[in-house]
Scaffold this motif. Sequence first.
Motif, PDB file in Angstrom:
ATOM      1  N   LEU A  68      28.961 -23.169  10.414  1.00 30.49           N
ATOM      2  CA  LEU A  68      27.874 -22.166   9.773  1.00 30.49           C
ATOM      3  C   LEU A  68      26.807 -22.037  10.789  1.00 30.49           C
ATOM      4  CD1 LEU A  68      26.528 -20.852   7.547  1.00 30.49           C
ATOM      5  CD2 LEU A  68      25.979 -23.142   6.621  1.00 30.49           C
ATOM      6  N   LYS A  69      26.650 -20.610  11.255  1.00 28.55           N
ATOM      7  CA  LYS A  69      25.420 -20.381  11.942  1.00 28.55           C
ATOM      8  C   LYS A  69      24.576 -19.501  11.137  1.00 28.55           C
ATOM      9  CE  LYS A  69      24.100 -17.480  14.492  1.00 28.55           C
ATOM     10  NZ  LYS A  69      22.720 -17.652  14.504  1.00 28.55           N
ATOM     11  N   PRO A  70      23.310 -20.161  10.637  1.00 28.95           N
ATOM     12  CA  PRO A  70      22.262 -19.381   9.858  1.00 28.95           C
ATOM     13  C   PRO A  70      21.542 -18.764  10.919  1.00 28.95           C
ATOM     14  CG  PRO A  70      21.627 -21.532   9.806  1.00 28.95           C
ATOM     15  CD  PRO A  70      23.092 -21.600  10.528  1.00 28.95           C
ATOM     16  N   ALA A  71      21.057 -17.661  10.340  1.00 28.20           N
ATOM     17  CA  ALA A  71      19.843 -16.845  11.000  1.00 28.20           C
ATOM     18  C   ALA A  71      18.681 -17.936  11.497  1.00 28.20           C
ATOM     19  CB  ALA A  71      19.168 -15.705  10.251  1.00 28.20           C
ATOM     20  N   THR A  72      18.291 -17.637  12.503  1.00 25.08           N
ATOM     21  CA  THR A  72      17.341 -18.690  13.083  1.00 25.08           C
ATOM     22  C   THR A  72      15.949 -18.722  12.502  1.00 25.08           C
ATOM     23  OG1 THR A  72      16.602 -16.752  15.021  1.00 25.08           O
ATOM     24  CG2 THR A  72      18.374 -18.383  15.575  1.00 25.08           C
ATOM     25  N   ASN A  73      15.592 -17.662  11.745  1.00 23.69           N
ATOM     26  CA  ASN A  73      14.206 -17.718  11.065  1.00 23.69           C
ATOM     27  C   ASN A  73      14.420 -18.354   9.541  1.00 23.69           C
ATOM     28  OD1 ASN A  73      15.546 -15.464  10.528  1.00 23.69           O
ATOM     29  ND2 ASN A  73      13.995 -14.033  10.914  1.00 23.69           N
ATOM     30  N   THR A  74      15.547 -18.665   9.290  1.00 24.20           N
ATOM     31  CA  THR A  74      15.809 -18.987   7.884  1.00 24.20           C
ATOM     32  C   THR A  74      17.011 -20.189   7.949  1.00 24.20           C
ATOM     33  OG1 THR A  74      17.160 -17.145   7.244  1.00 24.20           O
ATOM     34  CG2 THR A  74      14.838 -17.022   6.639  1.00 24.20           C
ATOM     35  N   PRO A  75      16.551 -21.326   8.800  1.00 22.71           N
ATOM     36  CA  PRO A  75      17.589 -22.289   8.603  1.00 22.71           C
ATOM     37  C   PRO A  75      17.756 -23.153   7.697  1.00 22.71           C
ATOM     38  CG  PRO A  75      16.307 -22.671  10.357  1.00 22.71           C
ATOM     39  CD  PRO A  75      15.792 -21.566   9.534  1.00 22.71           C
ATOM     40  N   LEU A  76      16.629 -23.602   7.156  1.00 20.34           N
ATOM     41  CA  LEU A  76      16.154 -24.930   6.150  1.00 20.34           C
ATOM     42  C   LEU A  76      17.214 -24.768   5.015  1.00 20.34           C
ATOM     43  CD1 LEU A  76      14.733 -27.288   5.377  1.00 20.34           C
ATOM     44  CD2 LEU A  76      12.964 -25.890   4.336  1.00 20.34           C
ATOM     45  N   MET A  90      26.730 -28.780  22.391  1.00 20.38           N
ATOM     46  CA  MET A  90      26.623 -28.993  20.939  1.00 20.38           C
ATOM     47  C   MET A  90      27.710 -28.375  19.983  1.00 20.38           C
ATOM     48  SD  MET A  90      25.594 -30.817  18.441  1.00 20.38           S
ATOM     49  CE  MET A  90      25.133 -31.230  17.013  1.00 20.38           C
ATOM     50  N   TRP A  91      27.724 -26.838  20.246  1.00 13.62           N
ATOM     51  CA  TRP A  91      28.329 -26.059  19.250  1.00 13.62           C
ATOM     52  C   TRP A  91      29.773 -26.420  19.627  1.00 13.62           C
ATOM     53  CZ3 TRP A  91      31.567 -22.399  21.368  1.00 13.62           C
ATOM     54  CH2 TRP A  91      31.302 -22.129  22.584  1.00 13.62           C
ATOM     55  N   ILE A  92      30.219 -26.787  20.819  1.00 10.89           N
ATOM     56  CA  ILE A  92      31.479 -27.165  21.206  1.00 10.89           C
ATOM     57  C   ILE A  92      32.225 -28.239  20.524  1.00 10.89           C
ATOM     58  CG2 ILE A  92      32.979 -28.003  23.008  1.00 10.89           C
ATOM     59  CD1 ILE A  92      32.589 -24.912  23.431  1.00 10.89           C
ATOM     60  N   ILE A 119      22.470 -24.421  14.851  1.00 11.38           N
ATOM     61  CA  ILE A 119      21.345 -23.537  14.550  1.00 11.38           C
ATOM     62  C   ILE A 119      21.104 -23.002  16.107  1.00 11.38           C
ATOM     63  CG2 ILE A 119      19.063 -23.151  14.164  1.00 11.38           C
ATOM     64  CD1 ILE A 119      19.438 -25.715  11.803  1.00 11.38           C
ATOM     65  N   GLY A 120      21.034 -21.727  16.300  1.00 13.08           N
ATOM     66  CA  GLY A 120      20.733 -21.176  17.560  1.00 13.08           C
ATOM     67  C   GLY A 120      20.751 -19.702  17.430  1.00 13.08           C
ATOM     68  N   SER A 121      20.498 -19.010  18.592  1.00 10.68           N
ATOM     69  CA  SER A 121      20.306 -17.487  18.454  1.00 10.68           C
ATOM     70  C   SER A 121      21.645 -17.095  18.511  1.00 10.68           C
ATOM     71  CB  SER A 121      19.668 -17.042  19.899  1.00 10.68           C
ATOM     72  OG  SER A 121      20.371 -17.335  21.067  1.00 10.68           O
ATOM     73  N   GLY A 122      21.670 -15.824  17.999  1.00 12.96           N
ATOM     74  CA  GLY A 122      23.200 -14.967  18.031  1.00 12.96           C
ATOM     75  C   GLY A 122      23.679 -14.877  19.466  1.00 12.96           C
ATOM     76  N   ARG A 123      22.872 -14.822  20.520  1.00 10.92           N
ATOM     77  CA  ARG A 123      23.317 -14.288  21.741  1.00 10.92           C
ATOM     78  C   ARG A 123      23.879 -15.640  22.417  1.00 10.92           C
ATOM     79  NH1 ARG A 123      18.974 -10.158  24.415  1.00 10.92           N
ATOM     80  NH2 ARG A 123      19.462  -8.228  23.040  1.00 10.92           N
ATOM     81  N   LYS A 124      23.261 -16.691  22.149  1.00  6.93           N
ATOM     82  CA  LYS A 124      23.773 -17.856  22.869  1.00  6.93           C
ATOM     83  C   LYS A 124      24.976 -18.694  22.022  1.00  6.93           C
ATOM     84  CE  LYS A 124      19.542 -18.944  25.320  1.00  6.93           C
ATOM     85  NZ  LYS A 124      18.292 -20.079  25.545  1.00  6.93           N
ATOM     86  N   VAL A 125      24.628 -18.924  20.684  1.00  6.13           N
ATOM     87  CA  VAL A 125      25.659 -19.573  20.066  1.00  6.13           C
ATOM     88  C   VAL A 125      26.657 -18.485  19.146  1.00  6.13           C
ATOM     89  CG1 VAL A 125      25.935 -21.147  17.960  1.00  6.13           C
ATOM     90  CG2 VAL A 125      23.726 -21.435  19.450  1.00  6.13           C
ATOM     91  N   GLY A 126      26.187 -17.553  18.642  1.00  5.58           N
ATOM     92  CA  GLY A 126      27.105 -16.661  17.866  1.00  5.58           C
ATOM     93  C   GLY A 126      28.050 -16.122  18.809  1.00  5.58           C
ATOM     94  N   ASP A 127      27.754 -15.427  19.886  1.00  3.72           N
ATOM     95  CA  ASP A 127      28.597 -14.808  20.871  1.00  3.72           C
ATOM     96  C   ASP A 127      29.564 -15.913  21.408  1.00  3.72           C
ATOM     97  OD1 ASP A 127      27.167 -12.546  20.175  1.00  3.72           O
ATOM     98  OD2 ASP A 127      26.534 -12.302  22.495  1.00  3.72           O
ATOM     99  N   ALA A 128      29.212 -17.108  21.624  1.00  2.00           N
ATOM    100  CA  ALA A 128      30.121 -17.964  22.073  1.00  2.00           C
ATOM    101  C   ALA A 128      31.022 -18.501  20.885  1.00  2.00           C
ATOM    102  CB  ALA A 128      29.438 -19.246  22.389  1.00  2.00           C
ATOM    103  N   LEU A 129      30.750 -18.654  19.826  1.00  5.17           N
ATOM    104  CA  LEU A 129      31.715 -19.000  18.631  1.00  5.17           C
ATOM    105  C   LEU A 129      32.901 -17.951  18.352  1.00  5.17           C
ATOM    106  CD1 LEU A 129      29.227 -20.267  15.721  1.00  5.17           C
ATOM    107  CD2 LEU A 129      30.970 -21.634  17.136  1.00  5.17           C
TER     108      LEU A 129
END
Length: 440
Positions: free
Chosen positions: A131-139, A1-3, A162-172
Motif C-alpha cells: 500500500l502506497k498512500p498519498a504523501t500528504n495523507t499517510p497517517l 526499503m520498498w524492495i 510512504i513516498g512520492s509517486g515518482r520515486k516509489v509509485g513508478d518503481a512499484l
Amino acid sequence: MWIKLLKSAHEALLIWKKVPASERAQFIYRFIELLDENKERLGKALCREQGKPLNEALTEVTRGVSEMRFVAGEAVRLEGLTLPSDRRGVINMAVRVPIGVVAAITPWNFPVLTPLRKVIPALICGCTVVLKPATNTPLTSVIITELLEKALLPAGTINLVIGSGRKVGDALVGHPLVKGVSFTGSTQVGRNIYETAAKNFTKVQLELGGNNPAVVAEYQDLEDGASQIVAGCYGNAGQRCTAIGRVIVLDKQADELEKLLVEKIQAFKVGNGMDPDTKIGPVVSESARQTLVNYMELAKKEGAHIVVGGRSLTEGQYQNGYYFEPTLISGVSPDMAVAKEEIFGPVLILIRVSSFDEAITVSNNTEYGLTASVFTDNMNLAYRYLEDVESGMVHINNGTVSEGHMPFGGVKNSGVGPYSIGGTNKDFYTELKVAYIQHK
C-alpha cells in the motif's frame, strides 16, 4: 526499503494464497471489529490531516466498516465455472486464483475509504498488498496497517510504503513481482501508470477523473433537486471524482434553479473541520487553492459570471488553512475550459440549454465519463439519458452517491479495468485457471 517490502509481499503470497478463503475472511472480520472500535480515532486523524469536516470524516470511516463487511462476505462468493465437456469422462471447470502481489496506490481525498477498498478485497481474494498512500495523507493508512497487524494477519500480507509517486509509485508499478496495480487518482497519472504497467503486461484497475453532469429537465421539485446538487458538488470541498461539477438545466427552469442554488450555497459555513458547524473545510493544499484561483480568472476571461463565491479566504480564522469559498459560475458555454475540465474543488458550473437533446450533447462534451445525474419527472427523458449519456454510472432523480455493494467505475478517460467496490472486484484481484479432468 520498498524492495524489501515487495519481497516480503511475494514471500507471504506463497502461504496466504493457500489459506482457505473462508479462513482469510476470519482475519478480516477481526480487523473490521478493530476498525469499528477505532472509528473516532480514525475520523479525527482524517479531519486534521485532510481537512474535511469531522462529521464527513466519521461518515467515511463508518461507511468503510459497512463496506468491508460486504467485502469479507465475498470470500464465499468467489465462484468459478463448470461447463459440460464434448468428450465422455471429462469434467471442465474454471476456478479463481489470486493474481499475486498487488500495488495499491491511493489518493488523499478519501484516505480511509480508498485504501480499505483496495487492500481488503485483495486480501480476501488471496493476494498480498503493498500500500502506497498519498504523501500528504499517510497517517490514516498507518493506522489501518496497524489495525491489520493487530488482527493477526500473517507477516508480509500487508506492507506499507510512504513516498512520492515518482520515486516509489513508478518503481512499484514497473517491478515484475507486482502482478496488479489498483490506482485511484488523476487521469494523467493513471495514463502514466498504464504505460509503465503495460511493459510487463501487469493488470491494472484505474479509477480516474470526472467532470460529472447533473441535468435538470421537467422536474417540479426544484427544491429537492437543488439540495441534492449542492450536496453532490460541495461535499469534501468538491474534492471527489464523483462530485457534480456541471448542472445543465433547460432554459424554462434555469432562473428558479439558479436562485435556489445560490440560497443553499450562501448558507454553507466554511471553516475548520473540527468545528461541528462547518459544512466546507479547507482544500488539501496551497497548490490546490491556487488552481481554483486560476480557474476563477480563466472563467472571467472566457466571459462567464461568478454568481457567488470565487475567492480565497485568508483573513482571521482562515489564516491557517487553504480555504476557498463555495462557488457558482453561470453564463457558461459548453466549449469553455471551466465546463470541459475537472476543477476538483467547491465549484459548480451552470449551463443553460434549450432542449433535452442539447443537454445530452453537453453532458458528453468532456473527456470523462464517470458518473452522471438527471432530475426529471418525465421517465421517457430519464430512460433516454440512461441510454445516451457516456458514463459508467447514472443516477436518476438522485445525486452521485454510490453504494458499497454496487460496481464502481467509469468509461472514456475516467477508468480502465474491472469496476471496483462491488462484486466485480474479484474480476481484478483474481484470474481464471481452466481445468480439464479426465476420469475413468
